[in-house]
Design a protein around this motif. Structure first.
Motif, mmCIF file in Angstrom:
data_model
loop_
_atom_site.group_PDB
_atom_site.id
_atom_site.type_symbol
_atom_site.label_atom_id
_atom_site.label_comp_id
_atom_site.label_asym_id
_atom_site.label_seq_id
_atom_site.Cartn_x
_atom_site.Cartn_y
_atom_site.Cartn_z
ATOM 1 N N LEU A 29 10.713 8.800 5.102
ATOM 2 C CA LEU A 29 9.075 8.409 5.872
ATOM 3 C C LEU A 29 9.182 6.732 5.910
ATOM 4 O O LEU A 29 10.210 6.384 6.467
ATOM 5 N N SER A 30 8.014 6.333 5.863
ATOM 6 C CA SER A 30 8.005 4.854 6.010
ATOM 7 C C SER A 30 6.875 4.383 5.280
ATOM 8 O O SER A 30 6.289 5.022 4.408
ATOM 9 N N SER A 31 6.508 2.967 5.361
ATOM 10 C CA SER A 31 5.570 2.283 4.575
ATOM 11 C C SER A 31 4.100 2.872 4.802
ATOM 12 O O SER A 31 3.301 2.899 3.809
ATOM 13 N N ASP A 32 3.896 3.633 5.687
ATOM 14 C CA ASP A 32 2.351 4.397 6.062
ATOM 15 C C ASP A 32 2.282 5.532 4.908
ATOM 16 O O ASP A 32 1.245 5.676 4.739
ATOM 17 N N ALA A 33 3.214 5.933 4.062
ATOM 18 C CA ALA A 33 2.985 7.048 3.128
ATOM 19 C C ALA A 33 2.456 6.353 2.007
ATOM 20 O O ALA A 33 1.692 6.988 1.348
ATOM 21 N N TRP A 34 2.421 4.815 1.952
ATOM 22 C CA TRP A 34 1.703 4.273 0.699
ATOM 23 C C TRP A 34 0.355 3.704 1.285
ATOM 24 O O TRP A 34 -0.103 2.796 0.251
ATOM 25 N N ASP A 35 -0.169 3.950 2.283
ATOM 26 C CA ASP A 35 -1.420 3.290 2.980
ATOM 27 C C ASP A 35 -2.523 3.587 1.929
ATOM 28 O O ASP A 35 -3.317 2.396 1.539
ATOM 29 N N VAL A 36 -2.786 4.647 1.191
ATOM 30 C CA VAL A 36 -3.907 4.957 0.253
ATOM 31 C C VAL A 36 -3.581 3.758 -1.082
ATOM 32 O O VAL A 36 -4.524 3.328 -1.468
ATOM 33 N N GLU A 37 -2.764 3.804 -1.582
ATOM 34 C CA GLU A 37 -2.180 2.944 -2.727
ATOM 35 C C GLU A 37 -2.241 1.369 -2.159
ATOM 36 O O GLU A 37 -2.752 0.468 -3.041
ATOM 37 N N LEU A 38 -2.050 1.029 -0.974
ATOM 38 C CA LEU A 38 -1.933 -0.326 -0.638
ATOM 39 C C LEU A 38 -3.250 -0.673 -0.592
ATOM 40 O O LEU A 38 -3.715 -1.752 -1.006
ATOM 41 N N LYS A 39 -4.208 0.079 0.163
ATOM 42 C CA LYS A 39 -5.562 -0.203 -0.017
ATOM 43 C C LYS A 39 -6.295 -0.377 -1.496
ATOM 44 O O LYS A 39 -6.977 -1.332 -1.782
ATOM 45 N N LEU A 40 -5.946 0.562 -2.389
ATOM 46 C CA LEU A 40 -6.276 0.486 -3.488
ATOM 47 C C LEU A 40 -6.027 -0.777 -4.270
ATOM 48 O O LEU A 40 -6.744 -1.461 -4.814
ATOM 49 N N MET A 41 -4.721 -0.962 -4.214
ATOM 50 C CA MET A 41 -4.212 -2.412 -4.719
ATOM 51 C C MET A 41 -4.846 -3.553 -4.254
ATOM 52 O O MET A 41 -5.446 -4.586 -4.822
ATOM 53 N N ALA A 42 -5.038 -3.760 -2.812
ATOM 54 C CA ALA A 42 -5.636 -4.750 -2.369
ATOM 55 C C ALA A 42 -7.498 -4.771 -2.607
ATOM 56 O O ALA A 42 -7.954 -5.892 -2.911
ATOM 57 N N ASP A 43 -7.910 -3.751 -2.577
ATOM 58 C CA ASP A 43 -9.269 -3.680 -3.194
ATOM 59 C C ASP A 43 -9.703 -4.150 -4.521
ATOM 60 O O ASP A 43 -10.473 -4.482 -4.929
ATOM 61 N N HIS A 44 -8.569 -4.002 -5.370
ATOM 62 C CA HIS A 44 -8.593 -4.714 -6.742
ATOM 63 C C HIS A 44 -7.847 -5.754 -7.073
ATOM 64 O O HIS A 44 -7.678 -6.209 -8.248
ATOM 65 N N GLY A 45 -7.708 -6.845 -6.082
ATOM 66 C CA GLY A 45 -7.300 -8.084 -6.204
ATOM 67 C C GLY A 45 -5.917 -8.248 -6.426
ATOM 68 O O GLY A 45 -5.307 -9.245 -6.684
ATOM 69 N N PHE A 46 -5.056 -7.233 -5.959
ATOM 70 C CA PHE A 46 -3.701 -7.557 -5.845
ATOM 71 C C PHE A 46 -3.296 -7.869 -4.281
ATOM 72 O O PHE A 46 -3.837 -7.304 -3.200
ATOM 73 N N ARG A 47 -2.048 -8.220 -4.128
ATOM 74 C CA ARG A 47 -1.500 -8.373 -2.872
ATOM 75 C C ARG A 47 -0.505 -7.315 -2.641
ATOM 76 O O ARG A 47 0.585 -7.196 -3.341
ATOM 77 N N ALA A 48 -0.940 -6.329 -1.952
ATOM 78 C CA ALA A 48 -0.021 -5.177 -1.695
ATOM 79 C C ALA A 48 0.692 -5.137 -0.230
ATOM 80 O O ALA A 48 0.478 -5.527 0.798
ATOM 81 N N ILE A 49 2.249 -4.878 -0.670
ATOM 82 C CA ILE A 49 3.417 -5.077 0.554
ATOM 83 C C ILE A 49 3.930 -3.964 0.519
ATOM 84 O O ILE A 49 4.363 -3.324 -0.605
ATOM 85 N N ALA A 50 4.318 -3.305 1.705
ATOM 86 C CA ALA A 50 5.340 -2.273 1.921
ATOM 87 C C ALA A 50 5.951 -2.365 3.229
ATOM 88 O O ALA A 50 5.630 -2.810 4.016
ATOM 89 N N HIS A 51 7.244 -2.100 3.102
ATOM 90 C CA HIS A 51 8.182 -2.301 4.051
ATOM 91 C C HIS A 51 8.781 -0.854 4.777
ATOM 92 O O HIS A 51 8.908 -0.011 3.680
ATOM 93 N N ASP A 52 9.083 -1.095 5.886
ATOM 94 C CA ASP A 52 9.848 0.186 6.295
ATOM 95 C C ASP A 52 11.306 -0.046 6.039
ATOM 96 O O ASP A 52 11.786 -1.010 6.554
ATOM 97 N N ARG A 53 12.177 0.918 5.215
ATOM 98 C CA ARG A 53 13.518 0.529 5.174
ATOM 99 C C ARG A 53 14.235 0.608 6.395
ATOM 100 O O ARG A 53 13.713 1.224 7.312
ATOM 101 N N ARG A 54 15.354 -0.124 6.474
ATOM 102 C CA ARG A 54 16.091 -0.240 7.771
ATOM 103 C C ARG A 54 16.386 1.171 8.239
ATOM 104 O O ARG A 54 16.447 2.132 7.489
ATOM 105 N N GLY A 55 16.533 1.234 9.355
ATOM 106 C CA GLY A 55 16.660 2.716 10.018
ATOM 107 C C GLY A 55 15.494 3.576 10.069
ATOM 108 O O GLY A 55 15.375 4.782 10.735
#
Length: 273
Positions: free
Chosen positions: A31-57
């Motif tokens: 997959l890619s970082s898009d698989a974590w979009d729900v959790e990224l928004k959840l963390m950012a909404d609750h005061g965290f800096r949410a980061i996700a990367h696409d693994r090489r390839g």
């Protein structure tokens, strides 16, 4: 789009949402970082800096011919952390990304990684061997390689059923979720997808798990058909000094539906604690 460049010239795409303590998400294969979009928004909404990367390839990152191995994946993540100047990091990984998170924390994160979370993760090791007689035989992974090298589009469509447990009676997984799995899977380079089968099946994380001394939350579905819980989480929790395991009854490998809702609440509680 935001990228960092690794020492071998690979460009690693990443998302960077919100502000606060950094929480880094590592995605599963293929997959890619898009698989974590729900959790990224959840963390950012609750005061965290949410980061996700696409693994090489994978996804929008460089499709390198070399470097499709766990040590390089962990080093790429370390480059991301270093170049963004991240401190007091929390790492979260699903499936292969769980292995990446564990290796990064053990080998690159001393004094900087404060918590680790895995879900449906591959550690300690998946393949059957003399030292791991309960693992899956190599023929299982050879079949995955054959699917990737052959009609990978149909292979990914078929795999989505097991990934989300859509082949189980009473499953509520939608066609849209299966389509999204196929869409993200088709973005991974063929070489990376093929090489990564050996990475997620043959990499041994036993010593990495033993080296972790920060709090760790291990999540796993009891009906995970991709990474069976008996071969993974039930063994991993015995190797980590300060680990908590939660088994999600009837949950599949993919984080979706009721499993996702419960896991996200637990994730937020663990990170805040």
């Amino acid at each position: 789009m935001p990228y960092i460049t690794t020492t071998d010239g690979a460009e690693i795409f990443y998302k960077d949402w919100g502000s606060g303590q950094p929480v880094i998400f590592s995605h599963g294969w293929p997959l890619s970082s898009d698989a974590w979009d729900v959790e990224l928004k959840l963390m950012a909404d609750h005061g965290f800096r949410a980061i996700a990367h696409d693994r090489r390839g994978h996804g929008r990152s460089t499709q390198t011919w070399l470097g499709n191995d766990m040590d390089t994946y962990a080093a790429d993540l370390a480059s991301l952390v270093d170049q963004l100047g991240l401190k007091d990091v929390i790492v979260v990984g699903h499936s292969t990304g769980g292995g990446e998170a564990v290796r990064f924390a053990a080998q690159h994160g001393r004094g900087n990684v404060v918590k680790v979370v895995t879900a449906g993760a591959i550690p300690p090791v998946m393949i059957k061997s003399d030292s791991n007689p309960d693992g899956a035989p190599i023929e299982v992974f050879d079949a995955i390689r054959a699917g990737v090298a052959g009609d990978r589009s149909q292979f990914y469509q078929d795999l989505a059923w097991q990934f989300f447990g859509a082949n189980r009676a009473g499953s509520k997984i939608s066609q849209g979720q299966r389509d999204q799995f196929w869409r993200l899977s088709m973005q991974v380079g063929l070489k990376a997808a093929y090489d990564c089968v050996a990475v997620f099946s043959e990499t041994d994380f036993t010593e990495d798990l033993k080296a972790l001394d920060m709090p760790m939350f291990i999540a796993h579905g009891s009906d995970d058909q991709i990474v069976p819980i008996a071969d993974a989480a039930l063994k991993s929790v015995q190797l980590v000094k300060n680990a908590t395991l939660k088994v999600y009854e009837g949950a599949p490998h993919g984080i979706a539906g009721d499993y996702q809702q419960e896991f996200d609440l637990d994730l937020l509680e663990f990170i805040r604690g």
